[in-house]
Scaffold this motif. Structure first.
Motif, PDB file in Angstrom:
ATOM      1  N   GLN A 237     -23.749 -91.776  29.201  1.00  0.00           N
ATOM      2  CA  GLN A 237     -23.399 -90.409  28.800  1.00  0.00           C
ATOM      3  C   GLN A 237     -21.938 -90.319  28.408  1.00  0.00           C
ATOM      4  O   GLN A 237     -21.592 -89.645  27.436  1.00  0.00           O
ATOM      5  CB  GLN A 237     -23.716 -89.411  29.916  1.00  0.00           C
ATOM      6  CG  GLN A 237     -23.511 -87.971  29.502  1.00  0.00           C
ATOM      7  CD  GLN A 237     -24.387 -87.570  28.326  1.00  0.00           C
ATOM      8  OE1 GLN A 237     -25.582 -87.812  28.322  1.00  0.00           O
ATOM      9  NE2 GLN A 237     -23.789 -86.973  27.312  1.00  0.00           N
ATOM     10  N   GLN A 238     -21.074 -91.008  29.138  1.00  0.00           N
ATOM     11  CA  GLN A 238     -19.653 -91.023  28.777  1.00  0.00           C
ATOM     12  C   GLN A 238     -19.460 -91.651  27.402  1.00  0.00           C
ATOM     13  O   GLN A 238     -18.677 -91.161  26.585  1.00  0.00           O
ATOM     14  CB  GLN A 238     -18.842 -91.789  29.817  1.00  0.00           C
ATOM     15  CG  GLN A 238     -18.685 -91.067  31.133  1.00  0.00           C
ATOM     16  CD  GLN A 238     -17.958 -91.914  32.178  1.00  0.00           C
ATOM     17  OE1 GLN A 238     -17.827 -93.124  32.024  1.00  0.00           O
ATOM     18  NE2 GLN A 238     -17.501 -91.272  33.229  1.00  0.00           N
ATOM     19  N   GLU A 239     -20.178 -92.745  27.146  1.00  0.00           N
ATOM     20  CA  GLU A 239     -20.068 -93.415  25.850  1.00  0.00           C
ATOM     21  C   GLU A 239     -20.614 -92.523  24.734  1.00  0.00           C
ATOM     22  O   GLU A 239     -20.009 -92.424  23.659  1.00  0.00           O
ATOM     23  CB  GLU A 239     -20.818 -94.744  25.876  1.00  0.00           C
ATOM     24  CG  GLU A 239     -20.599 -95.560  24.624  1.00  0.00           C
ATOM     25  CD  GLU A 239     -21.166 -96.962  24.731  1.00  0.00           C
ATOM     26  OE1 GLU A 239     -21.242 -97.615  23.682  1.00  0.00           O
ATOM     27  OE2 GLU A 239     -21.539 -97.398  25.832  1.00  0.00           O
ATOM     28  N   ILE A 240     -21.719 -91.843  24.980  1.00  0.00           N
ATOM     29  CA  ILE A 240     -22.279 -90.920  23.994  1.00  0.00           C
ATOM     30  C   ILE A 240     -21.284 -89.807  23.696  1.00  0.00           C
ATOM     31  O   ILE A 240     -21.077 -89.441  22.529  1.00  0.00           O
ATOM     32  CB  ILE A 240     -23.625 -90.349  24.472  1.00  0.00           C
ATOM     33  CG1 ILE A 240     -24.699 -91.431  24.414  1.00  0.00           C
ATOM     34  CG2 ILE A 240     -24.040 -89.135  23.646  1.00  0.00           C
ATOM     35  CD1 ILE A 240     -25.998 -91.050  25.102  1.00  0.00           C
ATOM     36  N   ASP A 241     -20.662 -89.260  24.725  1.00  0.00           N
ATOM     37  CA  ASP A 241     -19.671 -88.198  24.530  1.00  0.00           C
ATOM     38  C   ASP A 241     -18.494 -88.687  23.687  1.00  0.00           C
ATOM     39  O   ASP A 241     -18.041 -87.994  22.775  1.00  0.00           O
ATOM     40  CB  ASP A 241     -19.169 -87.665  25.873  1.00  0.00           C
ATOM     41  CG  ASP A 241     -20.237 -86.907  26.650  1.00  0.00           C
ATOM     42  OD1 ASP A 241     -21.246 -86.488  26.044  1.00  0.00           O
ATOM     43  OD2 ASP A 241     -20.056 -86.746  27.878  1.00  0.00           O
ATOM     44  N   THR A 242     -18.015 -89.881  23.986  1.00  0.00           N
ATOM     45  CA  THR A 242     -16.909 -90.461  23.228  1.00  0.00           C
ATOM     46  C   THR A 242     -17.302 -90.664  21.770  1.00  0.00           C
ATOM     47  O   THR A 242     -16.559 -90.303  20.855  1.00  0.00           O
ATOM     48  CB  THR A 242     -16.471 -91.801  23.842  1.00  0.00           C
ATOM     49  OG1 THR A 242     -16.038 -91.576  25.180  1.00  0.00           O
ATOM     50  CG2 THR A 242     -15.348 -92.448  23.046  1.00  0.00           C
ATOM     51  N   LEU A 243     -18.477 -91.233  21.546  1.00  0.00           N
ATOM     52  CA  LEU A 243     -18.931 -91.477  20.181  1.00  0.00           C
ATOM     53  C   LEU A 243     -19.174 -90.178  19.424  1.00  0.00           C
ATOM     54  O   LEU A 243     -18.867 -90.082  18.226  1.00  0.00           O
ATOM     55  CB  LEU A 243     -20.199 -92.336  20.189  1.00  0.00           C
ATOM     56  CG  LEU A 243     -20.012 -93.770  20.696  1.00  0.00           C
ATOM     57  CD1 LEU A 243     -21.359 -94.457  20.849  1.00  0.00           C
ATOM     58  CD2 LEU A 243     -19.100 -94.564  19.778  1.00  0.00           C
ATOM     59  N   THR A 244     -19.677 -89.167  20.103  1.00  0.00           N
ATOM     60  CA  THR A 244     -19.889 -87.868  19.471  1.00  0.00           C
ATOM     61  C   THR A 244     -18.566 -87.264  19.017  1.00  0.00           C
ATOM     62  O   THR A 244     -18.449 -86.735  17.904  1.00  0.00           O
ATOM     63  CB  THR A 244     -20.618 -86.912  20.431  1.00  0.00           C
ATOM     64  OG1 THR A 244     -21.877 -87.487  20.793  1.00  0.00           O
ATOM     65  CG2 THR A 244     -20.839 -85.554  19.816  1.00  0.00           C
ATOM     66  N   ARG A 245     -17.552 -87.359  19.870  1.00  0.00           N
ATOM     67  CA  ARG A 245     -16.224 -86.854  19.488  1.00  0.00           C
ATOM     68  C   ARG A 245     -15.669 -87.629  18.292  1.00  0.00           C
ATOM     69  O   ARG A 245     -15.087 -87.045  17.373  1.00  0.00           O
ATOM     70  CB  ARG A 245     -15.259 -86.940  20.668  1.00  0.00           C
ATOM     71  CG  ARG A 245     -15.457 -85.865  21.709  1.00  0.00           C
ATOM     72  CD  ARG A 245     -14.314 -85.824  22.710  1.00  0.00           C
ATOM     73  NE  ARG A 245     -14.059 -87.085  23.368  1.00  0.00           N
ATOM     74  CZ  ARG A 245     -14.660 -87.489  24.497  1.00  0.00           C
ATOM     75  NH1 ARG A 245     -15.540 -86.717  25.086  1.00  0.00           N
ATOM     76  NH2 ARG A 245     -14.361 -88.654  25.037  1.00  0.00           N
ATOM     77  N   ARG A 246     -15.849 -88.952  18.291  1.00  0.00           N
ATOM     78  CA  ARG A 246     -15.340 -89.766  17.182  1.00  0.00           C
ATOM     79  C   ARG A 246     -16.049 -89.431  15.873  1.00  0.00           C
ATOM     80  O   ARG A 246     -15.406 -89.353  14.816  1.00  0.00           O
ATOM     81  CB  ARG A 246     -15.488 -91.252  17.502  1.00  0.00           C
ATOM     82  CG  ARG A 246     -14.517 -91.724  18.547  1.00  0.00           C
ATOM     83  CD  ARG A 246     -14.667 -93.189  18.815  1.00  0.00           C
ATOM     84  NE  ARG A 246     -13.729 -93.618  19.833  1.00  0.00           N
ATOM     85  CZ  ARG A 246     -13.667 -94.841  20.305  1.00  0.00           C
ATOM     86  NH1 ARG A 246     -14.505 -95.765  19.872  1.00  0.00           N
ATOM     87  NH2 ARG A 246     -12.787 -95.151  21.234  1.00  0.00           N
ATOM     88  N   VAL A 247     -17.355 -89.247  15.921  1.00  0.00           N
ATOM     89  CA  VAL A 247     -18.099 -88.895  14.715  1.00  0.00           C
ATOM     90  C   VAL A 247     -17.633 -87.540  14.194  1.00  0.00           C
ATOM     91  O   VAL A 247     -17.422 -87.369  12.987  1.00  0.00           O
ATOM     92  CB  VAL A 247     -19.628 -88.909  14.977  1.00  0.00           C
ATOM     93  CG1 VAL A 247     -20.380 -88.245  13.836  1.00  0.00           C
ATOM     94  CG2 VAL A 247     -20.121 -90.324  15.187  1.00  0.00           C
ATOM     95  N   ALA A 248     -17.462 -86.575  15.085  1.00  0.00           N
ATOM     96  CA  ALA A 248     -16.983 -85.254  14.665  1.00  0.00           C
ATOM     97  C   ALA A 248     -15.601 -85.359  14.031  1.00  0.00           C
ATOM     98  O   ALA A 248     -15.330 -84.720  13.000  1.00  0.00           O
ATOM     99  CB  ALA A 248     -16.958 -84.302  15.860  1.00  0.00           C
ATOM    100  N   MET A 249     -14.741 -86.168  14.609  1.00  0.00           N
ATOM    101  CA  MET A 249     -13.395 -86.354  14.077  1.00  0.00           C
ATOM    102  C   MET A 249     -13.456 -87.006  12.687  1.00  0.00           C
ATOM    103  O   MET A 249     -12.760 -86.584  11.757  1.00  0.00           O
ATOM    104  CB  MET A 249     -12.563 -87.226  15.021  1.00  0.00           C
ATOM    105  CG  MET A 249     -11.139 -87.431  14.593  1.00  0.00           C
ATOM    106  SD  MET A 249     -10.161 -88.396  15.767  1.00  0.00           S
ATOM    107  CE  MET A 249     -11.059 -89.948  15.782  1.00  0.00           C
ATOM    108  N   LEU A 250     -14.311 -88.016  12.529  1.00  0.00           N
ATOM    109  CA  LEU A 250     -14.448 -88.678  11.236  1.00  0.00           C
ATOM    110  C   LEU A 250     -15.037 -87.738  10.186  1.00  0.00           C
ATOM    111  O   LEU A 250     -14.623 -87.761   9.023  1.00  0.00           O
ATOM    112  CB  LEU A 250     -15.305 -89.935  11.366  1.00  0.00           C
ATOM    113  CG  LEU A 250     -14.662 -91.095  12.120  1.00  0.00           C
ATOM    114  CD1 LEU A 250     -15.689 -92.197  12.362  1.00  0.00           C
ATOM    115  CD2 LEU A 250     -13.463 -91.632  11.368  1.00  0.00           C
TER     116      LEU A 250
END
Length: 64
Positions: free
Chosen positions: A26-39
């Motif tokens: 879940q932590q990794e999913i949250d991190t990846l979700t933030r990165r995708v939104a930023m990109l």
């Protein structure tokens, strides 16, 4: 009775290990979700700022 206690102990340990794995995922999913939104935001900004012309790596510019 002892066999049941051993099974319960094993299942309890398995549930705790799976819970830890799920928490890390879940932590990794949250991190990846933030990165995708930023990109996505970065790309939207880049599209707004661009002049409309895009040069791709193997494409020759129009003046050739």
């Amino acid at each position: 009775m002892q066999h049941l206690e051993e099974q319960i102990a094993h299942l309890t340990r398995s549930v705790e290990e799976m819970s830890d794995v799920i928490a890390r995922q879940q932590q990794e999913i949250d991190t990846l979700t933030r990165r995708v939104a930023m990109l996505m935001q970065r790309e939207a900004t880049r599209e707004q700022d661009s002049t409309g012309g895009a040069v791709f790596g193997d494409e020759r510019p129009p003046h050739y």
